[in-house]
Scaffold this motif. Structure first.
Motif, PDB file in Angstrom:
ATOM      1  N   ARG C 173       0.827  -1.202   0.000  1.00  0.00           N
ATOM      2  CA  ARG C 173       0.000   0.000   0.000  1.00  0.00           C
ATOM      3  C   ARG C 173       0.865   1.257   0.000  1.00  0.00           C
ATOM      4  N   TYR C 277      -5.770   4.409  -5.034  1.00  0.00           N
ATOM      5  CA  TYR C 277      -6.922   3.782  -5.680  1.00  0.00           C
ATOM      6  C   TYR C 277      -6.514   3.173  -7.020  1.00  0.00           C
ATOM      7  N   ASP C 280      -4.542  -0.026  -6.510  1.00  0.00           N
ATOM      8  CA  ASP C 280      -5.415  -1.119  -6.078  1.00  0.00           C
ATOM      9  C   ASP C 280      -6.283  -1.619  -7.222  1.00  0.00           C
ATOM     10  N   ASN C 284      -6.301  -5.367  -7.821  1.00  0.00           N
ATOM     11  CA  ASN C 284      -7.513  -6.038  -7.354  1.00  0.00           C
ATOM     12  C   ASN C 284      -8.737  -5.456  -8.032  1.00  0.00           C
ATOM     13  N   HIS C 288     -12.930  -2.927  -7.368  1.00  0.00           N
ATOM     14  CA  HIS C 288     -12.965  -1.523  -7.766  1.00  0.00           C
ATOM     15  C   HIS C 288     -13.643  -1.368  -9.123  1.00  0.00           C
ATOM     16  N   GLN C 301      -1.782  -8.672 -10.504  1.00  0.00           N
ATOM     17  CA  GLN C 301      -0.957  -9.026  -9.348  1.00  0.00           C
ATOM     18  C   GLN C 301       0.171  -9.943  -9.793  1.00  0.00           C
TER      19      GLN C 301
END
Lengths: 557, 250, 347
Positions: C173, C277, C280, C284, C288, C301
């Motif tokens: 993160r 954001y 991510d 993922n 979202h 990923q």
């Protein structure tokens, strides 16, 4: 009552003092009688010997760390070795020395006697706790001998789970097992204090040492299992590849931080609270005065225990936690500082109008008050959100927790050992030598850790093997101080050992203290009391003691 | 001597108790009742410790369930509700016989006590056996976290004959977190069962020697508390892992 | 603290010259130091007070002078005093500390962004203009600089003592920190979170320069490709443009101007599109999904490095129309006409 030069006064039992014919030390003979004992006093001695060993082992590591830091270059040991040194220093000092120090030795020895019981509620579990502790210790030593461990004592994931190839699992298992030793000690204390008090020994007649250990026991019982489960998960993640903390599998390493500090912050209070209990006893005895604000001191222990559970996130202020949760935890951190301040002032005001003498335990207690005040106030620096950003993870925090743990807890432990030594072994130690060692440790301690505050504000990070050359002067000062401190800690081992055989016979109550433990023979009988006492007096009731002594003088002497 | 301190204590054994003192009475307790109360109190405290131990896991479960809801739903559908329900029944049954065992000890019936303890043990083994079957199935399906973990069943359930909505690959990866927690939680629970069964063997041996048939029931009673606690942990695990958000048709 | 500026400067300079105090090289530093001196002051008062009480009573009431103690039960008034006064001081500290915390962790909106990637055991800095640095960071003075940081492996912590800022660098993160350097010079960067063998070697220099020097430095050390240009290449080579083409019938949402906007998600929530954001959403995507689109995007990923992610994020940030995306579709040589990131100034 009290003499002018010393409290080892010309009372009947001191003048004619002889070693009792039968006591817990000579009741049974042979190694096995110790290894299978259920006697809380003997278990306390077993603990005392074990933790002294671990203390000096951890101390050797500290010495090597300070030697390495004498120069800015990484010259004495390799980086990996240095990392292992500070990891093992932390693991051994925290889990194998500080956590069991006062509770498992002095607490084990004294709590049953102080409340007028013949033993702790569960003698076998008490012995089991020592064996668990030793198993944990031996596992940690195994980890040490077979290549060491370099996670730091904090086992930060994912470093500990995926990036190190040292004996993390062995060390974690050791801590896990030693944790259960601590849980069982705490559990034993709580049950004993609830269920085994002598007739008339109400909650508010208990010595403050018992209150402090009670509060610490709550933390042991409720906090330690959370550490246990986080270490289990770390071990499973290393061995089986579970993904609870692994970011590549969707786990969150911050969760580990939360779980770890949920134990490890209360652990700080597990370490310091029993020490505060010792200080209350010592200050009262040597100022011959009831502790000022007994109830405030008692409740402040409990308040520290309760608030202590809700401040763990202050170890994570810079870790990207929500700013608003940081606010809450900072506020709670400020609140937990208040009961400590209350204690400090109550101790200071106990001295007022007292009749103060300055025996060795009292010197240690003064050292405690001074150093703990500094340690506590610097904790407020770190609890203040914005200040924490600059100070955390630097030598400031190293200095802060050494002021609390060494300056506070270790001074209290040594004070307590000196205070109750005559009770534990029936003999006195050399007074002037012990005073010298107290003063030496105090000076050495400040010389070691005061420069580290400055280093911390300058920005020197903790756990650094090499550092920029401009920090050298302060590091040399610190190492010099550590040498003095080492001498201050080594002296007591020598003269206390000497006193076991050659010390003057102490008699039942050399300090003229009021606790129940001082009203029985030294060293005590295995069963502590021939008959269970009925308590009619408050704690620290010196008038009661004077009447009692007078009574004995007229009837016996 | 000072009468306040060492005045002869009224509560001596002979005066307080009509019956002969139990051989199991420890000398450091004033009375047998004090000993029994201390034991029970200690056991409750220990269970409090255990609650905190499992509490860490439950907290992790709630956190991740909130984050990876879809993955948790899909993964929990892979658990056999039938085996879980049977195990729940087995465990409740063993708890029932444990309670009967405590009763048998209290009314001093040695034969019944041994019988009930044996049944409790057998049911404990049945539970572990069924757990083994479940674990083995996870092994075959590559649902054990680690190197061999395979998400294809969640990404492409149709290929496996499952009537599931496929998960996006990134979400499917998060089923590994579910199974990590599943194994950590049920594994810790099974470990407690194994320790409990070990203690049961010891208690059966002692009960057979008649140690608990003369009014000394504290060990049976306290073990019963432990055994019920282990049951209760399962009573929480079963709905959280198997039942919540299970949708019909799977 | 209302200390006269002259006195303040004198104090700080003198302490710094004695090597007891770090230099104050950022706009934050004086604020942190003010709180520090306040806390030092109350610590000093506290220690002196406790010391005076202990020593005073010890002398006045020593056994030789006061052979018989007078028993005192306690005093509610005194208890209240030493509950309330410390509490009040601690609360003042709390508020002060909280204000400082929010100041340090709330970057100004006009700050320029630099990416930091931490890995065992080095710091990589990536400027929007494509300048890469290892264990060094060049920044202009007089301008707020925001660092968007991420770790490739374990926890690290990015610390600049002379600026009084520090933040944990976490795997998985983004975390951010900002500063505005005030004095040109070279200062230490430390990794303060223990991160394995060479933890103490994970250090570097931050070079604060005048804006003119900084300008010439950026010109000299450019690699020829800005982060956004690298990102554009990745965008094309990974086939992102086939869905995020900006066409009306595209299967993926239009990315032009998405940065900084409030996005309605398929699960009903509304999010602010920022760096974290975007990162991510690439890794993922199923969590979202933009409202109105099917959850068909595969995860990246394990396929893009943190550097690649930074390039992509930076590219998406600079997209204000779909011209560049169209270009990547029509030509495979996406780097022929580079988008300019004028002076690397990001609005």
């Amino acid at each position: 009552m009290s003499g002018t030069t010393s409290t080892i006064v010309n009372l009947p039992d001191q003048r004619t003092a002889t070693m009792p014919k039968r006591d817990y030390l000579n009741n049974e003979h042979g190694l096995l009688s110790w290894l299978f004992t259920g006697d809380h006093k003997r278990i306390a001695i077993l603990y005392l010997i074990s933790i002294t060993f671990f203390f000096f082992l951890g101390g050797i590591f500290a010495g090597l760390i300070r030697l390495e830091l004498l120069t800015p270059q990484p010259d004495l040991v390799a980086s990996d070795t240095y990392n292992k040194l500070f990891s093992l220093h932390g693991i051994i000092m925290i889990f194998l020395f500080l956590v069991p120090s006062v509770p498992a030795t002095l607490g084990n020895f004294l709590i049953p006697i102080m409340i007028g019981a013949k033993d702790l509620a569960f003698p076998k579990i008490n012995l089991l706790s020592w064996y668990l502790f030793m198993t944990g210790g031996v596992l940690t030593l195994t980890a040490l001998v077979t290549g060491g461990v370099d996670t730091g004592w904090t086992f930060t994931t994912p470093l500990s789970t995926h990036y190190l190839n040292t004996n993390v699992v062995t060390a974690a298992t050791g801590i896990f097992i030693a944790g259960f030793a601590s849980i069982f000690t705490g559990l034993n204390f709580i049950v004993t204090i609830h269920r085994m008090r002598a007739p008339g020994m109400t909650w508010f007649r208990m010595p403050l040492f018992v209150w402090a250990n009670y509060a610490a026991s709550i933390l042991m019982v409720l906090g330690t299992p959370v550490l246990a489960i986080s270490l289990v998960l770390v071990a499973l993640e290393r061995t089986l590849g579970l993904g609870v903390f692994d970011p590549t599998k969707g786990g969150d390493p911050l969760l580990f931080q939360h779980l770890f500090w949920f134990y490890s912050h209360p652990a700080v209070y597990i370490m310091i609270l029993p020490g505060m209990g010792v200080i209350s006893e010592v200050i009262s005895t040597f100022s011959r005065k009831r502790i000022f604000g007994y109830t405030a001191v008692a409740f402040s222990s409990v308040a520290i225990a309760l608030f202590g559970f809700f401040v763990w996130e202050h170890h994570m202020f810079i870790m990207g936690v929500s700013n608003y949760s940081a606010l809450v935890f900072s506020l709670l951190t400020m609140l937990v500082a208040v009961p400590s301040a209350i204690k400090i002032f109550n101790w200071a005001f106990t001295l007022q109008k007292g009749s103060i003498t300055f025996e060795t335990p009292m010197l240690y207690a003064f050292a405690f008050i001074g150093l703990f005040t500094i340690g506590g106030m610097t904790g407020v620096f770190l609890g203040a959100l914005g200040m924490d950003i600059h100070l955390t993870e630097t030598y400031f925090i190293v200095a802060h927790f050494h002021y609390v743990m060494v300056g506070g807890m270790l001074m209290a432990f040594l004070g307590g050992i000196h205070f109750w030594w005559p009770k534990m072994f029936g003999r006195m130690y050399p007074e002037s030598l012990s005073k010298l060692s107290a003063v030496t440790s105090f000076i050495g301690f400040n010389l070691t850790f005061m420069p580290q505050f400055v280093l911390g504000y300058l920005g020197m990070p903790r756990r650094y093997h090499a550092y920029p050359p401009e920090f050298q002067v302060l590091n040399v000062l610190s190492t010099a101080g550590a040498t003095v401190l080492g001498v201050g800690f080594l002296l007591p081992v020598l003269y206390l050992g000497w006193s076991l055989k050659y010390g003057a016979i102490a008699g039942n109550n050399p300090w003229q203290a009021t606790g129940l433990e001082w009203q029985i023979q030294s060293p005590p009988l295995t069963e502590n009391f021939t008959e269970i006492p009925i308590v009619t007096q408050d704690a620290y009731d010196y008038e009661w003691l004077a009447n009692k002594t007078e009574h004995e003088v007229t009837t016996v002497g | 001597m000072d009468n306040a301190l060492v005045a002869s204590h009224a509560h001596t054994h002979e005066e307080e108790h009509e019956h002969v003192a139990l051989p199991q009475h420890c000398h450091h307790f004033e009375t047998e009742q004090q000993q029994r109360e201390a034991g029970t109190f200690g056991m409750w405290l220990f269970l409090l410790t255990e609650i905190m131990f499992f509490g860490g896991l439950f907290f992790a479960y709630l956190l991740y369930r909130n984050w990876y809801h879809d993955a948790f739903v899909a993964a929990s559908n892979q658990l056999s509700i039938k085996l879980g329900a049977i195990n729940t029944a087995v465990l409740i049954g063993s708890g029932y016989f444990m309670a009967l065992g405590v009763w048998a000890a209290e009314v001093r019936k040695k034969g019944l006590l041994v019988l009930f303890l044996v049944i409790t043990t057998v049911l404990g083994f049945v539970f572990l056996g069924i757990k083994y079957v479940e674990y083995h199935e996870k092994w075959e399906k590559h649902h054990i976290p680690g190197e061999h973990f395979d998400v294809s069943e969640f990404v492409n359930p149709q290929a496996y004959g499952l009537k599931e909505t496929p998960l996006a690959p990134d979400m499917a990866q998060k089923t590994q977190v579910f199974f990590s927690l599943y194994f950590a939680m049920t594994g810790m629970h099974a470990l407690h069962m194994i320790i409990g069964i070990g203690l049961l063997f010891w208690l059966i041996w002692r009960a057979n020697r008649g140690e608990f048939s003369s009014g000394y029931v504290a060990p049976i009673e306290n073990f019963g508390l432990y055994w019920h606690f282990v049951d209760i942990v399962w009573i929480f695990l079963f709905p959280l892992l198997y039942l919540i958000n299970r949708h019909p048709g799977s | 603290m209302h200390i006269s500026p002259v006195l303040w400067q004198f104090l700080v300079k003198w302490l710094h010259a004695s090597a007891l105090f770090p230099s104050e090289a950022s706009t934050i530093a004086p604020y942190t130091d003010a709180l520090y001196f306040f806390l030092l002051l109350i610590t000093l008062i506290g220690v002196v007070l406790v010391g005076a009480l202990v020593f005073g009573f010890s002398i006045r009431y020593r056994a030789a002078r006061n052979p018989v103690a007078t028993q005192v039960e306690g005093s509610t008034l005194l208890e209240a005093t030493w509950t309330i006064i410390p509490l009040a001081l601690f609360l003042v500290t709390f508020v002060w500390g909280a204000l400082l915390y929010f100041r340090i962790y709330t970057p100004p909106t006009n700050s320029m962004n630099i990416y930091i990637v931490g890995k065992q055991w080095m710091w990589k800095a990536e400027h929007p203009g494509g300048q890469h640095e290892i264990n060094a960071l060049h920044v202009p003075i007089g301008r707020p600089v925001q660092l968007t940081m991420i770790s490739q492996d374990v926890f690290h912590s990015f610390s600049i003592p002379d600026f009084r800022v520090k933040r944990e660098v976490i795997p998985g993160r983004y975390s951010t920190v900002w500063f505005e350097a005030t004095d040109a010079g070279t200062y230490h960067i430390f990794c303060t979170q223990y991160c394995g063998t060479a933890h103490s070697a994970m250090i570097g220099d931050i070079v604060a320069m005048s804006p003119e020097d900084y300008e010439s430095w950026t010109k000299q050390s450019t690699s020829g490709m800005s982060l956004a240009q690298n990102g554009e290449r990745l965008f094309a080579s990974m086939g992102c443009n086939s869905c995020h083409s900006g066409n009306a019938a595209a299967r993926g949402p239009n990315l032009a101007g998405v940065y900084g906007s409030k996005l309605q998600l398929a699960n009903g929530s509304q999010v602010l599109v920022n760096d974290a954001y975007l990162r991510d959403a690439i890794l993922n995507p199923s969590q979202h999904v933009t409202a109105g689109y099917a959850p068909i995007m595969p995860t990246y990923q394990g396929q893009v490095s943190e550097d690649g992610l930074i390039d992509l994020v930076e590219y998406i940030k600079t997209l204000d129309n779909n011209y560049r995306v169209q270009q990547t579709l029509t030509t495979s040589q996406s780097d022929k006409v580079a988008p300019t990131t004028p002076g690397m100034v990001k609005p």
